[in-house]
Design a protein around this motif. Structure first.
Motif, PDB file in Angstrom:
ATOM      1  N   SER A 143       0.527  -1.488  -0.154  1.00 56.51           N
ATOM      2  CA  SER A 143      -0.030  -0.213   0.119  1.00 56.51           C
ATOM      3  C   SER A 143       0.806   1.694  -0.084  1.00 56.51           C
ATOM      4  N   ASP A 144       1.959   0.897   0.657  1.00 55.52           N
ATOM      5  CA  ASP A 144       3.374   2.469   0.505  1.00 55.52           C
ATOM      6  C   ASP A 144       3.599   2.197  -0.701  1.00 55.52           C
TER       7      ASP A 144
ATOM      8  N   THR B 170       6.343   4.685  -2.136  1.00 57.00           N
ATOM      9  CA  THR B 170       7.703   3.950  -1.728  1.00 57.00           C
ATOM     10  C   THR B 170       8.070   2.808  -1.615  1.00 57.00           C
ATOM     11  N   GLY B 171       7.215   2.464  -0.739  1.00 54.16           N
ATOM     12  CA  GLY B 171       7.434   0.869  -0.577  1.00 54.16           C
ATOM     13  C   GLY B 171       7.835   0.054  -1.791  1.00 54.16           C
TER      14      GLY B 171
ATOM     15  N   LYS C 113      14.536   6.744   5.545  1.00 53.81           N
ATOM     16  CA  LYS C 113      13.631   5.653   5.635  1.00 53.81           C
ATOM     17  C   LYS C 113      14.344   4.535   7.477  1.00 53.81           C
TER      18      LYS C 113
ATOM     19  N   GLY D 254       6.339   9.862  -4.367  1.00 52.80           N
ATOM     20  CA  GLY D 254       6.821   8.753  -2.856  1.00 52.80           C
ATOM     21  C   GLY D 254       8.240  10.483  -2.306  1.00 52.80           C
ATOM     22  N   ILE D 255       8.472   9.556  -1.837  1.00 55.30           N
ATOM     23  CA  ILE D 255       9.860  10.073  -0.832  1.00 55.30           C
ATOM     24  C   ILE D 255      11.006  10.000  -1.813  1.00 55.30           C
TER      25      ILE D 255
ATOM     26  N   PHE E 151       7.810  -1.891   7.474  1.00 50.51           N
ATOM     27  CA  PHE E 151       7.258  -0.678   7.379  1.00 50.51           C
ATOM     28  C   PHE E 151       6.505  -0.521   6.489  1.00 50.51           C
ATOM     29  N   GLN E 152       7.164  -0.515   4.884  1.00 55.88           N
ATOM     30  CA  GLN E 152       7.196   0.194   4.142  1.00 55.88           C
ATOM     31  C   GLN E 152       6.491  -0.869   2.712  1.00 55.88           C
ATOM     32  N   ILE E 153       7.252  -1.889   3.671  1.00 57.84           N
ATOM     33  CA  ILE E 153       6.421  -2.824   2.094  1.00 57.84           C
ATOM     34  C   ILE E 153       5.779  -3.911   2.569  1.00 57.84           C
ATOM     35  N   LEU E 154       5.928  -4.670   4.001  1.00 58.95           N
ATOM     36  CA  LEU E 154       5.265  -5.310   4.609  1.00 58.95           C
ATOM     37  C   LEU E 154       3.621  -5.216   5.035  1.00 58.95           C
TER      38      LEU E 154
END
Lengths: 372, 448
Positions: free
Chosen positions: B192-193, B195-196, B240, B294-295, B395-398
């Motif tokens: 959902s993220d 940047t991820g 990050k 994103g970031i 945080f950003q992928i899982l």
């Protein structure tokens, strides 16, 4: 899209109850975590996190005399309030004082000092004010008149740091606390990367610094977001301190009139944009700063003492003495930028001006009497 | 020191001009000379950058090529017995990398043909182009043209001949292209993220390059990352929370992969690379980029802003990060392989002396392959995948819900997830114990 928002959108509208207590209606979105939270839970979690930072990092010992660096700004006002609250509530056993430095900036510092004096009355914390004029013989207004607006922040920063230490020594305190918050520390990490200062990079994330120096100083707000510090006075409600104490924005929120634009401003803007995209990025920057693999050999240079005033210094003369010497001799560029030919006598003798004779020659007070 | 003479631009007045006093430069009357060879007319690129109008074309080119060669030789990146795969995106940086590697190869071929005993073989070069259209459907329009262009470019760079491998990014899931595409899309949709998602694609891209390299017998992967790219990476890694693993990513050599990655253009800045492309007429292809929100994009804009304010900022950023301690895998491993020439072995030994002492092995995040910091280990051993990952990937992928972790794990390519199955929490006690086991006299019951 932030995950918190995504979640609440999926649930079909904002949740009707506070995330934490599940009893009251939420009134705000917590900047750090984007949780929907009620007023009471906000100030409770705000205070609790600071308490945890203090306890987990062993910042204080019972019976210590602790000076709070008080500028009258939002960080130090909230710091004074929260620290005295937590001291009472959790029986830290600390002897708290307010220590304020008057840099002598008309229209800025004189106003903010009024705030600190009010804090003294409000929180019942004794206040000590030290001025640059008393300590160094120069106010910032005088300095700016002499050197202009290019390197004035260097002077102010160096002098303030020393002034806090001297004030702390005068008050015979064991520790100094400052209101540096998570945003400040994240900004400092970034700036040190941009400037190539690996030695500072390795130190700037420590919650306590200067343990081997005159006065250790710590930052209980290390993990506290600036936005939350701004919100806090509106959330708190204590039967002994009515909302009125905070209502008139009882802290001073104007930018220093001499603050230059650019540089630090870039990093600040960037962090604000980053926070909007991913609030936890501020803490992630601090985490990165803590985790950087920096060889211990790149850390602090050897510490000695200044030959002129006895303050801690890695060079023959401390930075404040170097700068003052320059001011007093009408050579204001001395001590700015990279050193040439080592020590205070390097460089610009040929530039000595007639102004030297009319310039004040007060030196920094000898530190023999101060317990360094 | 700012020069006050009129007609002197702020960027150009230092070096020898400072010593002699600043001359008023009037282009019509005096002939400017290259500051290096002092015989040719300097090039002006007119791109508003620093150093414009100081060097002639030859000196400029030899400066840039010189940095490339120095990186290659001092880090033993490419040696005669190697088979090198160049990651080629069609953009400027990898175009220059490909060009320089080709020139190095041509020179080696020349020496080989001229030498009597033909003792030093010529290293092999292949080219890999990753087709990301399965991930970014907007790219598919121009993709076949781009691939045709890449093919003809590689063809033009011979002799010596180079194989071209067009690698669809979904190939990490297997060779059945329909199923693989499907799996890729499912995986990306579950992140959902923003940047991820971008970062996960980068990791998959590297996996696909590794796959094609090892399946085709290459033992080096050349990546064209330049200083500017690394400067952005330093900042993105910092924001990050990847400060621990940062130093692994920005060195000249990254040997934690099966096929070690080398960065021969690490010391060249973006401006030099674009100027060189312009100078040599090196064509590049710009595929329409998926708009990044994103970031990563925020950091690129920030760095661009900093560069405007100070053109050497990128170099300072990378120089700072270079002061961080690298890892034991940031060097070409020494080898007793008799195929490797003695000179190379000697050079490796000499260079690797710097890294002695860090004998620790590291555990790696299965998704980004970043070395894990001990403090990152999670307290609750809820899920093997969650435990195995670094805090940034967590945080950003899982997925955030623990119940979705299993499903997510099934969507990952086999290579990533297989590491998790065999992953044991790195226990330094046990590891050290194992090392000294042979010396211990006490048997297990008496041992402390």
């Amino acid at each position: 899209m932030e995950r918190g928002e995504a979640k609440s959108k999926k649930a079909g509208g904002p949740p009707r109850l506070c995330c934490i207590c599940n009893e009251k209606r939420p009134v705000l979105k917590r900047p750090k975590t984007l949780q929907q939270i009620c007023r009471e839970c906000f100030y409770e979690v705000f205070e609790e996190e600071i308490h945890q930072a203090i306890v987990n990092n062993g910042l204080f010992k019972s019976g210590e005399r602790v000076a709070i660096g008080a500028s009258g700004g939002k960080d130090s006002t909230v710091l004074a309030y929260v620290l005295s609250e937590l001291n009472r509530r959790h029986s830290y056993g600390l002897d708290l004082f307010l220590l304020s430095i008057d840099e002598g900036i008309t229209g800025y510092r004189d106003d903010s000092l009024e705030t600190v004096k009010r804090n003294e009355l409000q929180y019942g914390l004794p206040l000590q004010i030290l001025s640059y004029k008393d300590l160094y013989g120069w106010t910032m207004d005088d300095i700016v008149k002499m050197i202009g607006l290019k390197n004035n922040c260097t002077f102010c920063g160096v002098f303030r740091r020393q002034a806090l230490d001297r004030g702390a020594a005068l008050l015979k305190v064991d520790k100094l606390v400052t209101g540096h918050n998570a945003d400040d520390i994240a900004e400092t990490v970034l700036l040190n990367i941009l400037r190539g200062d690996i030695a500072r990079l390795s130190r700037c994330t420590s919650i306590t610094t200067g343990e081997d120096g005159p006065i250790p100083r710590c930052k209980p707000f290390k993990y506290t977001y600036e936005k939350e510090i701004v919100i806090y006075p509106f959330a708190v409600s204590n039967p002994h301190h009515t909302y009125a104490y905070f209502k008139k924005l009882d802290y001073f929120s104007t930018e220093c009139i001499y603050s230059p634009n650019a540089y630090r401003g870039f990093a600040r803007e960037f962090i604000k944009d980053l926070e909007r995209l991913r609030p936890r990025a501020i803490l992630d920057i601090i985490k990165s700063g803590e985790d950087f693999r920096i060889a211990t050999t790149t850390k602090m240079p050897e510490q000695g003492t200044c030959e002129r005033c006895g303050y801690i210094s890695s060079q023959k003369w401390c930075k404040a003495c170097v700068l003052l010497d320059g001011l007093n001799r009408g050579l204001p560029k001395m001590g700015i930028g990279r050193a040439r030919g080592g020590g205070v006598n390097g460089g610009d003798h040929k530039k000595e001006t007639k102004a030297g004779s009319t310039v004040k020659t007060l030196e920094t007070k000898q530190c023999g009497s101060l317990d360094f | 020191m700012a020069c006050n003479s009129s007609g002197c631009e702020s960027g150009g007045c230092y070096g020898r001009e400072k010593e002699n006093g600043c001359k008023v430069v009037d282009v019509k009357e005096t002939v400017r000379l290259c500051v290096k060879c002092k015989s040719n007319e300097p090039m002006t690129f007119g791109d508003g950058g620093s150093d414009d109008g100081r060097f002639c074309a030859e000196c400029f080119r030899s400066n840039v090529y010189g940095k490339f060669r120095l990186a290659v030789t001092s880090h033993a990146m490419i040696t005669p017995s190697d088979n090198v795969l160049v990651a080629f995106s069609g953009r400027s940086s990898s175009r220059v990398a490909l060009q320089f590697v080709h020139e190095l190869q041509v020179k080696a071929l020349k020496n080989y043909e001229a030498s009597r005993d033909r003792s030093l073989p010529v290293f092999g070069v292949g080219v890999a182009f990753v087709d990301e259209s399965a991930a970014y459907p907007s790219l598919s329009g121009g993709m076949s043209d781009a691939i045709a262009w890449v093919r003809s470019t590689v063809l033009s760079l011979s002799p010596p001949e180079k194989d071209l491998h067009v690698v669809p990014i979904e190939s990490v899931f297997g060779s059945d292209s329909v199923e693989a595409r499907d799996r890729l899309v499912k995986l990306l949709d579950s992140v959902s993220d923003e940047t991820g998602k971008e970062d996960l694609l980068l990791h998959l891209k590297m996996l696909s390059l590794q796959k094609v390299a090892s399946e085709n017998g290459y033992n080096r992967l050349v990546v064209g990352s330049c200083t500017s790219r690394l400067a952005s990476h330093v900042l993105t890694a910092t924001v990050k929370g990847r400060g621990y693993s940062l130093s692994a990513d920005i060195q000249h050599v990254d040997a934690r992969w099966k096929v070690p990655i080398v960065l021969p253009l690490r010391d060249c800045v973006w401006q030099e690379i674009t100027r060189l492309c312009h100078l040599d007429g090196l064509k590049t292809v710009e595929l329409a980029r998926h708009p990044q929100s994103g970031i990563n994009d925020l950091v690129s804009s920030f760095v661009a802003l900093l560069q405007e304010e100070n053109p050497s900022r990128e170099c300072t950023i990378v120089r700072t990060a270079a002061k961080l301690t690298p890892f034991y895998f940031n060097k070409i491993p020494e080898t007793d392989d008799s195929c490797v020439p003695m000179a190379t072995q000697r050079r490796l030994k000499k260079f690797n002396l710097k890294y002695d002492g860090s004998m620790t092995t590291e555990a790696f995040c299965p998704i980004c392959n970043g070395p894990l910091n001990g403090s990152d280990s999670s307290e609750d051993e809820s899920d093997a995948l969650y435990d195995a990952c670094c805090s940034s990937c967590r945080f950003q992928i899982l997925p955030q819900e623990p119940s979705s972790l299993d499903h997510f794990g099934s969507l990952l390519p086999h290579h990533m997830i297989s590491q998790v199955k065999h992953h044991q929490k790195f226990d330094s006690q046990t590891y050290l114990r194992e090392k000294i086991k042979d010396c211990l006299l006490l048997d297990d019951e008496e041992a402390v």
